[in-house]
Write a protein that holds these residues in place. Structure first.
Motif, PDB file in Angstrom:
ATOM      1  N   PHE A  69      47.534  44.929  46.710  1.00 33.84           N
ATOM      2  CA  PHE A  69      48.152  44.284  46.284  1.00 33.84           C
ATOM      3  C   PHE A  69      48.398  42.489  47.229  1.00 33.84           C
ATOM      4  CE2 PHE A  69      50.553  47.135  44.512  1.00 33.84           C
ATOM      5  CZ  PHE A  69      50.491  47.365  43.070  1.00 33.84           C
ATOM      6  N   LEU A  70      48.026  42.386  48.181  1.00 28.64           N
ATOM      7  CA  LEU A  70      48.421  40.834  48.701  1.00 28.64           C
ATOM      8  C   LEU A  70      46.397  39.801  48.117  1.00 28.64           C
ATOM      9  CD1 LEU A  70      49.577  41.251  52.307  1.00 28.64           C
ATOM     10  CD2 LEU A  70      50.873  40.461  50.249  1.00 28.64           C
ATOM     11  N   SER A  71      46.157  41.220  48.578  1.00 29.40           N
ATOM     12  CA  SER A  71      44.970  41.038  47.727  1.00 29.40           C
ATOM     13  C   SER A  71      44.735  40.276  46.338  1.00 29.40           C
ATOM     14  CB  SER A  71      43.469  41.924  47.970  1.00 29.40           C
ATOM     15  OG  SER A  71      42.445  41.489  46.785  1.00 29.40           O
ATOM     16  N   TRP A  72      45.761  40.906  44.735  1.00 24.83           N
ATOM     17  CA  TRP A  72      45.753  40.338  43.914  1.00 24.83           C
ATOM     18  C   TRP A  72      46.491  39.413  44.481  1.00 24.83           C
ATOM     19  CZ3 TRP A  72      47.713  44.166  40.072  1.00 24.83           C
ATOM     20  CH2 TRP A  72      47.539  43.939  38.461  1.00 24.83           C
ATOM     21  N   LEU A  73      47.211  38.804  44.575  1.00 25.08           N
ATOM     22  CA  LEU A  73      48.090  37.681  45.446  1.00 25.08           C
ATOM     23  C   LEU A  73      47.729  36.633  45.449  1.00 25.08           C
ATOM     24  CD1 LEU A  73      51.698  36.578  44.727  1.00 25.08           C
ATOM     25  CD2 LEU A  73      51.614  37.007  47.078  1.00 25.08           C
ATOM     26  N   LEU A  74      46.789  36.971  46.604  1.00 24.92           N
ATOM     27  CA  LEU A  74      45.912  35.666  47.020  1.00 24.92           C
ATOM     28  C   LEU A  74      44.740  34.952  46.947  1.00 24.92           C
ATOM     29  CD1 LEU A  74      45.008  33.470  49.937  1.00 24.92           C
ATOM     30  CD2 LEU A  74      43.554  36.531  49.886  1.00 24.92           C
ATOM     31  N   PHE A  75      43.919  36.330  45.759  1.00 29.38           N
ATOM     32  CA  PHE A  75      42.850  36.031  45.221  1.00 29.38           C
ATOM     33  C   PHE A  75      42.989  35.716  43.548  1.00 29.38           C
ATOM     34  CE2 PHE A  75      40.517  38.550  47.877  1.00 29.38           C
ATOM     35  CZ  PHE A  75      40.306  37.800  49.002  1.00 29.38           C
ATOM     36  N   GLY A  76      43.968  36.047  42.762  1.00 29.32           N
ATOM     37  CA  GLY A  76      44.776  35.603  42.331  1.00 29.32           C
ATOM     38  C   GLY A  76      45.448  34.180  42.160  1.00 29.32           C
ATOM     39  N   PHE A  77      46.207  33.355  43.126  1.00 28.38           N
ATOM     40  CA  PHE A  77      45.996  32.339  43.325  1.00 28.38           C
ATOM     41  C   PHE A  77      44.719  31.807  43.393  1.00 28.38           C
ATOM     42  CE2 PHE A  77      47.140  28.725  45.781  1.00 28.38           C
ATOM     43  CZ  PHE A  77      47.910  28.677  45.367  1.00 28.38           C
ATOM     44  N   LEU A  78      43.822  31.371  44.498  1.00 28.22           N
ATOM     45  CA  LEU A  78      42.976  30.828  44.933  1.00 28.22           C
ATOM     46  C   LEU A  78      41.609  30.854  42.979  1.00 28.22           C
ATOM     47  CD1 LEU A  78      41.560  31.897  47.622  1.00 28.22           C
ATOM     48  CD2 LEU A  78      42.558  30.216  46.959  1.00 28.22           C
ATOM     49  N   GLY A  79      42.462  31.970  42.634  1.00 27.84           N
ATOM     50  CA  GLY A  79      41.294  31.806  41.231  1.00 27.84           C
ATOM     51  C   GLY A  79      41.175  30.802  39.834  1.00 27.84           C
ATOM     52  N   LYS A  80      42.553  30.999  40.122  1.00 26.65           N
ATOM     53  CA  LYS A  80      43.560  30.128  39.271  1.00 26.65           C
ATOM     54  C   LYS A  80      43.832  28.136  39.583  1.00 26.65           C
ATOM     55  CE  LYS A  80      47.320  32.930  36.579  1.00 26.65           C
ATOM     56  NZ  LYS A  80      48.250  33.414  36.048  1.00 26.65           N
ATOM     57  N   HIS A  81      43.599  28.609  41.166  1.00 29.76           N
ATOM     58  CA  HIS A  81      44.274  27.276  41.492  1.00 29.76           C
ATOM     59  C   HIS A  81      42.740  26.150  41.680  1.00 29.76           C
ATOM     60  CE1 HIS A  81      45.116  24.085  44.004  1.00 29.76           C
ATOM     61  NE2 HIS A  81      44.028  23.691  44.798  1.00 29.76           N
ATOM     62  N   PHE A  82      41.349  26.859  41.859  1.00 30.19           N
ATOM     63  CA  PHE A  82      40.454  26.427  41.829  1.00 30.19           C
ATOM     64  C   PHE A  82      39.450  27.201  40.429  1.00 30.19           C
ATOM     65  CE2 PHE A  82      41.022  27.296  46.292  1.00 30.19           C
ATOM     66  CZ  PHE A  82      40.771  25.550  46.814  1.00 30.19           C
ATOM     67  N   SER A  83      39.677  27.486  39.087  1.00 27.72           N
ATOM     68  CA  SER A  83      39.514  28.006  37.994  1.00 27.72           C
ATOM     69  C   SER A  83      38.341  29.172  38.166  1.00 27.72           C
ATOM     70  CB  SER A  83      39.121  26.568  37.459  1.00 27.72           C
ATOM     71  OG  SER A  83      40.172  25.571  37.461  1.00 27.72           O
ATOM     72  N   TRP A  84      38.202  29.765  38.905  1.00 30.99           N
ATOM     73  CA  TRP A  84      36.558  30.458  39.176  1.00 30.99           C
ATOM     74  C   TRP A  84      36.795  31.724  37.884  1.00 30.99           C
ATOM     75  CZ3 TRP A  84      38.404  33.356  43.941  1.00 30.99           C
ATOM     76  CH2 TRP A  84      38.266  32.669  45.449  1.00 30.99           C
TER      77      TRP A  84
END
Length: 301
Positions: A69-84
Motif C-alpha cells: 500500500f505504500l508502493s501504491w501511495l508513492l508511485f500513484g502520487f509520482l505518476g500523477k505528479h509527473f504525468s506518467w
C-alpha cells in the motif's frame, strides 16, 4: 557466512545450467511445480501446526500489506505528479510493492535464521504476499491497464492454490492441536531439506538480464524502493514505534527486503503494464537483492 555462501552457490548453479545445452528448456518450470505442489505444502504441514499464535505475529504479516500500500501511495502520487502513463505507474506499484517472500524468501530465511524463522516467513507469505497478489494486485492491474477490464474470480484462485489449501489445513491443525504423525513428519523433513537448493537453482535458471535496458531510471526507482526504502521503513517502524525485537523483527525486515515477486511481474505483463520493465525488475532485482540482503543481515546482527 557459510549460509550466505550456500545461497550464492545454488544461485550460480542455476545460472550455469542456463548455459548447458543438455538441460531441459522447461527445467525451471518443473522445479517451480515441485516447489508449489510439494515443498510449500510440506513446509506448511511441518511448521505451522507448531506455531504459537499471538498478536505479535500480526506485525510480520502486516509488513507485506504495508509494503504494497505504500508502493501504491508513492508511485500513484509520482505518476500523477509527473504525468506518467498509467501502464508505468501500475507496473511500479505491483512489481515494487510485492516481495518474493516464498521462492527466494523461504530458502534465504531458512539459511540465515533456521527453521523457526521459516514458520514466520510462511505466515508473511500466505497471509500477506499471496493474498495481496491474488486480490489487491489484480485490482490495481485492472485499474491501470488500458485494455478491457475483466472480472476475475479471485476467491476461486485463492482457494484452489495448493500452498494456501495446506496453509488453511495446517492452521486448523494448530487451532485444534492436531499433531503430524511421526512417520509423516520424517518425510516432510526430508522434503523441507530440498527447499534451499531447489528454489535458488530455479531462481538462477529464470534470471534474465537485458544489459541494454539497465540504464532505465524507472528500473532503479522501483528497485530502490523495493530493496532499500521499504525494508528501511519496516526496520524503523517495527523497532522504534512498535518495539518489535528478536526473530520476528529480523524476519520481517529480511522478507521486506526481498526482490520483486515473479508472480507480481507476471500480473503486470499479462495486463500489458510495461512488460519489459516488469521483467527487468525481477531479472535485475533478484541477483542484486543478494547483495542488499547481505547488508540488511549484518545490520540486523
Amino acid at each position: 557466512m557459510t549460509n550466505l555462501f550456500l545461497i550464492v552457490f545454488f544461485l550460480l548453479v542455476g545460472l550455469l545450467l542456463q548455459k548447458l545445452s543438455f538441460v531441459p528448456a522447461r527445467l525451471s518450470e518443473y522445479l517451480n511445480t515441485y516447489l508449489i505442489y510439494v515443498v510449500l505444502p510440506a513446509l506448511a504441514l511441518l511448521y505451522l501446526p507448531e506455531v504459537k499464535l499471538n498478536l505479535d505475529l500480526l506485525l510480520p504479516i502486516a509488513s507485506a500489506w504495508i509494503s504494497f500500500f505504500l508502493s501504491w501511495l508513492l508511485f500513484g502520487f509520482l505518476g500523477k505528479h509527473f504525468s506518467w502513463p498509467n501502464s508505468l505507474t501500475g507496473c511500479l506499484i505491483i512489481t515494487a510493492g510485492l516481495a518474493n517472500t516464498s521462492f527466494v524468501g523461504f530458502p534465504i530465511v531458512q539459511a540465515l535464521y533456521g527453521e523457526e524463522a521459516v514458520k514466520i516467513a510462511l505466515l508473511i507469505d500466505q497471509a500477506g504476499s499471496f493474498i495481496i497478489v491474488s486480490s489487491v494486485a489484480v485490482v490495481v492491474a485492472s485499474i491501470y491497464s488500458t485494455g478491457k477490464k475483466r472480472k476475475r474470480d479471485i476467491s476461486k484462485k485463492i482457494l484452489t492454490f495448493p500452498p494456501f489449501l495446506f496453509f488453511v489445513l495446517a492452521m486448523g491443525m494448530n487451532v485444534f492441536q492436531i499433531q503430524i504423525p511421526q512417520g509423516l513428519e520424517s518425510i516432510l523433513q526430508l522434503i523441507a531439506i530440498t527447499l534451499t537448493p531447489v528454489a535458488l537453482t530455479a531462481v538462477g535458471l529464470q534470471v534474465k538480464i537485458n544489459l541494454e535496458a539497465i540504464s532505465s531510471k524507472f528500473l532503479w526507482l522501483g528497485l530502490s524502493y523495493k530493496l532499500i526504502l521499504i525494508p528501511g521503513i519496516i526496520y524503523l517502524l517495527f523497532s522504534q514505534v512498535f518495539g518489535l525485537e528478536g526473530l520476528l523483527f529480523k524476519v520481517s525486515v529480511i522478507e521486506a527486503a526481498m526482490a520483486p515477486m515473479i508472480t507480481g511481474s507476471i500480473i503486470a505483463i499479462t495486463h500489458d503494464l510495461e512488460p519489459k520493465l516488469a521483467s527487468l525488475l525481477v531479472g535485475v532485482g533478484i541477483p542484486l537483492s543478494f547483495l542488499t540482503i547481505t547488508g540488511w543481515y549484518f545490520l540486523l546482527a
